[in-house]
Structure formats: structure tokens, C-alpha cells
Enzyme design. Sequence first.
Site, PDB file in Angstrom:
ATOM      1  N   GLY A   1       0.836  -1.211   0.000  1.00  0.00           N
ATOM      2  CA  GLY A   1       0.000   0.000   0.000  1.00  0.00           C
ATOM      3  C   GLY A   1       0.864   1.252   0.000  1.00  0.00           C
ATOM      4  O   GLY A   1       1.950   1.254   0.564  1.00  0.00           O
TER       5      GLY A   1
ATOM      6  N   ASP B   1       0.586   2.536   9.223  1.00  0.00           N
ATOM      7  CA  ASP B   1       0.202   1.734  10.396  1.00  0.00           C
ATOM      8  C   ASP B   1       1.267   1.730  11.495  1.00  0.00           C
ATOM      9  O   ASP B   1       0.960   1.388  12.640  1.00  0.00           O
ATOM     10  CB  ASP B   1      -0.060   0.275   9.980  1.00  0.00           C
ATOM     11  CG  ASP B   1      -1.115   0.154   8.892  1.00  0.00           C
ATOM     12  OD1 ASP B   1      -1.951   1.063   8.765  1.00  0.00           O
ATOM     13  OD2 ASP B   1      -1.090  -0.864   8.167  1.00  0.00           O
TER      14      ASP B   1
ATOM     15  N   ARG C   1     -24.113  14.621  20.555  1.00  0.00           N
ATOM     16  CA  ARG C   1     -24.021  13.277  19.969  1.00  0.00           C
ATOM     17  C   ARG C   1     -22.776  12.528  20.431  1.00  0.00           C
ATOM     18  O   ARG C   1     -21.792  13.141  20.838  1.00  0.00           O
ATOM     19  CB  ARG C   1     -23.920  13.386  18.442  1.00  0.00           C
ATOM     20  CG  ARG C   1     -25.230  13.582  17.771  1.00  0.00           C
ATOM     21  CD  ARG C   1     -25.023  13.781  16.280  1.00  0.00           C
ATOM     22  NE  ARG C   1     -26.301  13.889  15.595  1.00  0.00           N
ATOM     23  CZ  ARG C   1     -26.461  14.426  14.401  1.00  0.00           C
ATOM     24  NH1 ARG C   1     -25.429  14.916  13.757  1.00  0.00           N
ATOM     25  NH2 ARG C   1     -27.655  14.475  13.848  1.00  0.00           N
TER      26      ARG C   1
ATOM     27  N   ARG D   1      -4.636  -1.439  10.367  1.00  0.00           N
ATOM     28  CA  ARG D   1      -4.659  -2.901  10.223  1.00  0.00           C
ATOM     29  C   ARG D   1      -4.762  -3.563  11.599  1.00  0.00           C
ATOM     30  O   ARG D   1      -5.680  -3.213  12.332  1.00  0.00           O
ATOM     31  CB  ARG D   1      -3.445  -3.385   9.441  1.00  0.00           C
ATOM     32  CG  ARG D   1      -3.771  -4.609   8.599  1.00  0.00           C
ATOM     33  CD  ARG D   1      -2.597  -5.068   7.800  1.00  0.00           C
ATOM     34  NE  ARG D   1      -2.467  -4.396   6.539  1.00  0.00           N
ATOM     35  CZ  ARG D   1      -3.107  -4.719   5.425  1.00  0.00           C
ATOM     36  NH1 ARG D   1      -3.959  -5.710   5.421  1.00  0.00           N
ATOM     37  NH2 ARG D   1      -2.901  -4.063   4.313  1.00  0.00           N
TER      38      ARG D   1
HETATM   39  O1  F6P Z   1      -1.440  -0.872   5.572  1.00  0.00           O
HETATM   40  C1  F6P Z   1      -1.971   0.379   5.266  1.00  0.00           C
HETATM   41  C2  F6P Z   1      -3.465   0.296   5.171  1.00  0.00           C
HETATM   42  O2  F6P Z   1      -3.971   1.558   4.832  1.00  0.00           O
HETATM   43  C3  F6P Z   1      -4.175  -0.273   6.399  1.00  0.00           C
HETATM   44  O3  F6P Z   1      -4.263   0.669   7.436  1.00  0.00           O
HETATM   45  C4  F6P Z   1      -5.473  -0.715   5.803  1.00  0.00           C
HETATM   46  O4  F6P Z   1      -6.074  -1.762   6.547  1.00  0.00           O
HETATM   47  C5  F6P Z   1      -5.075  -1.222   4.458  1.00  0.00           C
HETATM   48  O5  F6P Z   1      -3.842  -0.618   4.139  1.00  0.00           O
HETATM   49  C6  F6P Z   1      -6.055  -0.923   3.373  1.00  0.00           C
HETATM   50  O6  F6P Z   1      -5.625  -1.567   2.236  1.00  0.00           O
HETATM   51  P1  F6P Z   1      -6.211  -1.307   0.787  1.00  0.00           P
HETATM   52  O7  F6P Z   1      -5.619  -0.020   0.294  1.00  0.00           O
HETATM   53  O8  F6P Z   1      -5.768  -2.485   0.014  1.00  0.00           O
HETATM   54  O9  F6P Z   1      -7.694  -1.196   0.928  1.00  0.00           O
END
Ligand code: F6P
Length: 344
Positions: free
Chosen positions: A10, A126, A161, A170
Site C-alpha cells: 500500500g 500503520d 451526539r 490494520r
Molecule cells: O497498511 C496500510 C493500510 O492503509 C491499512 O491501514 C489498511 O487496513 C489497508 O492498508 C487498506 O488496504 P487497501 O488499500 O488495500 O484497501
Amino acid sequence: MKIGVLTAGGDCPGLNAVIRAVARSAMQQGDEAVGIMRGYQGLVEREYVPLDMRTVSGILHLGGTILRTSSFEPFREGAVHLIEDAIVDGGFDAVVAIGGEHTMGMTRKLWEQERIPVIGVPKTIDNDVPGTDYTFGFDTAVQIATDAIDRLHSTAQSHDRVMVVEVMGRNTGWIAVWAGIAGGADGIVIPEVDTTCEELAAGIRRRHERGKDFSIIVVAEGARLAAEGAEPREVHAAEVRDEYGYARLGGIGVVLAEELERRTGYESRVAVLGHIQRGGSPTATDRILATRFGAKAYELASEGTFGHMVALRGSAIEGVPLTEVSGIKRVDLSLLEIAKRFFT
Ligand code: F6P
């Protein structure tokens, strides 16, 4: 020497700053840097771009990656021999692989099993890569989440609220805890600690009893919720798995907001920050960390210290053997304890 640079997994803010730092360091020493497109896939497909002064000019502040990215896994794809051939045919003396914990894992195997001259650079919003105190991208994500919490405060307050803010991360709660502390959250839910909806609801009720009519709850996408008498469980909006077989996270915020409204009687809403946390310009802190990582990666390459990852240890940038980089780095729970002092 000729150094290949690739970005895998990512994206996150700061990737271009690393690419620029490797390329500019190489240029200064009379070496050549070459961009490999879409992670390790670009070696298999031999798709390269020169990283000359022109290509790396004006990219320091840009989010994303000029080299694009993919989750191509050479071992899973049976493509390791193609990578070996590409390294020889392309005349690469080193490859700098910028990625998260999965990329560090495959990069380690390429060194250990095939002696491919690789150097890892850890990235991710993350902050879960072990061996380094911080990854670049994290500071930017925390800043974006904090800004969002600041904004949500005023609307939560106006409407009396409960506002649930779902952040990424993650299977770790780094973004949730850091942004939660910075934004003054009234509750933080992370994967490292199982939390029941009832505990959270009780905290909100206590706040209301002492005169607060709104609450902000930050929840990490990978957190697990426990209802009374049931095992804690992750909540996913979609049953989709990624290339590595991991569930696509996201969706817990909606369920949590419903549960809190049902238990407290206070109107609740959810804001899912999603990929906004990963996009756009890196903060100054991330630009500096990424630049230091890139400069160090070049130094490791030029001295032939392969099979290492650059890392921030205290205030120093060091090379650590990739063999020491496995698993994920979890949140220091003493931080959550500090955050809890402000919950009620
Ligand atoms: O690892 C970075 C991250 O943004 C995580 O926080 C998230 O769970 C994941 O990648 C999302 O992945 P994708 O871009 O494949 O939806």
C-alpha cells in the site's frame, strides 16, 4: 554502481521523498539510480524509469509514489528466477525495496535464499513494522486523523451526539492511540485490547453524569468487539480478502455507533476516515524521516551491506538485519493508560 528503487504494498505519504533521497545521493557520488515500476512486478516485466534530476525534481511534497506500487509476491508467483535474471541483465548492483512488513519479509527471503542484493526501507501509515521506532507515513496519518477529530468535536458538541471515528492501522492501534491522545478522545478501541460495548457505554454515561453532552470514540479498524457472553470478534463491512489472504478491514465503526446508541440512548454517528489517511502531502516530520531513510539506504547499498533494513532507533538512523524484522510491532500499552486518564 547501479541502484534499482521500487515501492511495494500500500502507498503512504513520504515514498517520493525516499525515492528522491536515494536518487540524489547516488547522483552526487556519480552512481546511477533507476526506478522499477510497481514493486517487484517491475523487475519481472522489466519496466524501468531513469531516476535522473528531472524525474525526481518537484516530488518531495507529493503523496503516493511516482513508481506506482503493487502487492506482487515473487515467491507466491514462482517468479524468483525472473527477478534473478532481471538483476543480472539489468546490471543492478543493489535494489532498494520500500515497503511494509510483507515487503520486508519477501525482501529478506530474496537475500537469504537467493543472495539478491537488497536493502529494505520501512513505510506504512500503520507504524507496525518491527525493528524501527517509526515508519514514515504514520505522522501524516496521525495528523489527518487528529484534524478530523478536531472537526468532529464541534459538530458532536452542537448536537449532543456520540461520534465514533474509525481509523486505519490494520491489526495494530498506533493511529488510534496517537490520534486519540492528540485529539482528546473520550474512548479509544484498539486491536491490542479487547473492549466490550458495555464498558464504552458506561464510560459515556459517566461523562454525561458529570455534565458532558457529547463524546468522541476512536476505534481502530482491526479492533475486536465483545458483546456480553460472546467471544470478541473483528467486524468487517465486506468479506473480501487481500492478496495475502488477510481480511479487508473496515466497518467496525458503524456497528459500534449502533451499539452505543442502543445502550446509552444518546444519538450516535460514525465517520470512517479510510484512505484519506493515506493520501496527500507528507508532513514535514515524514519528509525528513523518509529523506534520512533514503540517504541511509544509499549508504548501505554503496558499502554493500545487503539484507538490511534502514531503521529509526532513538534519534539515529541505522541498518538492521532483515532477519530481525518479523511479525508486527504492537502498541505500547502504557500510552493507552495515559489516554484513559482523559476518558471520563
Ligand atoms: O497498511 C496500510 C493500510 O492503509 C491499512 O491501514 C489498511 O487496513 C489497508 O492498508 C487498506 O488496504 P487497501 O488499500 O488495500 O484497501
